[in-house]
Design a protein around this motif. Structure first.
Motif, PDB file in Angstrom:
ATOM      1  N   VAL A 179       3.115  -6.647   5.515  1.00  0.00           N
ATOM      2  CA  VAL A 179       2.582  -5.327   5.180  1.00  0.00           C
ATOM      3  C   VAL A 179       3.751  -4.479   4.693  1.00  0.00           C
ATOM      4  O   VAL A 179       4.752  -4.334   5.396  1.00  0.00           O
ATOM      5  N   SER A 205      -4.635   2.566   3.632  1.00  0.00           N
ATOM      6  CA  SER A 205      -5.213   1.763   4.707  1.00  0.00           C
ATOM      7  C   SER A 205      -5.191   0.290   4.344  1.00  0.00           C
ATOM      8  O   SER A 205      -5.214  -0.085   3.169  1.00  0.00           O
ATOM      9  N   LEU A 206      -5.155  -0.521   5.367  1.00  0.00           N
ATOM     10  CA  LEU A 206      -5.294  -1.965   5.236  1.00  0.00           C
ATOM     11  C   LEU A 206      -6.026  -2.481   6.461  1.00  0.00           C
ATOM     12  O   LEU A 206      -5.932  -1.895   7.541  1.00  0.00           O
ATOM     13  N   VAL A 220       0.851  -1.184   0.000  1.00  0.00           N
ATOM     14  CA  VAL A 220       0.000   0.000   0.000  1.00  0.00           C
ATOM     15  C   VAL A 220       0.888   1.235   0.000  1.00  0.00           C
ATOM     16  O   VAL A 220       2.012   1.200   0.511  1.00  0.00           O
TER      17      VAL A 220
END
Length: 121
Positions: free
Chosen positions: A117, A16-17, A11
């Protein structure tokens, strides 16, 4: 208790995740749940935890106001909503469980496999 985390990805900064972690093999509401992360070359660190009821949370200062932990005991799932992501949030994120009532930064007995992430600048 077996934990399966998912939801990581790549990202851009500011994005956002939402991570999810599904538990099986135990009574989910017996456990405090936590999220940890480990960046390359760093030790694994506690990020946030939530009590069995969901009413008590504990979060490190560096993510306060950006990350929110929640749980759905009916679905045996804990979530980590991450917003305003920064490159320094890049890490493998792990969910963890421990017996007890109040979230802590240590003492977790069960661990998920981790989900990557990556936040690009």
């Amino acid at each position: 208790v077996q934990l399966q985390a998912c939801g990581g990805g790549l990202v851009q900064a500011g994005g956002s995740l939402r991570l999810s972690c599904v538990a099986s093999g135990g009574t989910f509401s017996d456990y405090v749940m936590g999220w940890f992360r480990q960046a390359p070359g760093n030790e694994r660190e506690f990020v946030t935890g939530i009590s069995w009821s969901g009413y008590i949370t504990r979060t490190i200062d560096s993510v306060k106001g950006r990350f929110t932990i929640s749980r759905d005991n009916a679905k045996n799932t804990v979530y980590l909503q991450m917003s305003s992501l920064k490159p320094e949030d890049t890490a493998v994120y792990y969910c963890a469980a421990r017996r007890g009532s109040v979230p802590s930064a240590a003492g977790y007995e069960y661990w998920g496999q981790g989900t990557q992430v990556t936040v690009s600048s």
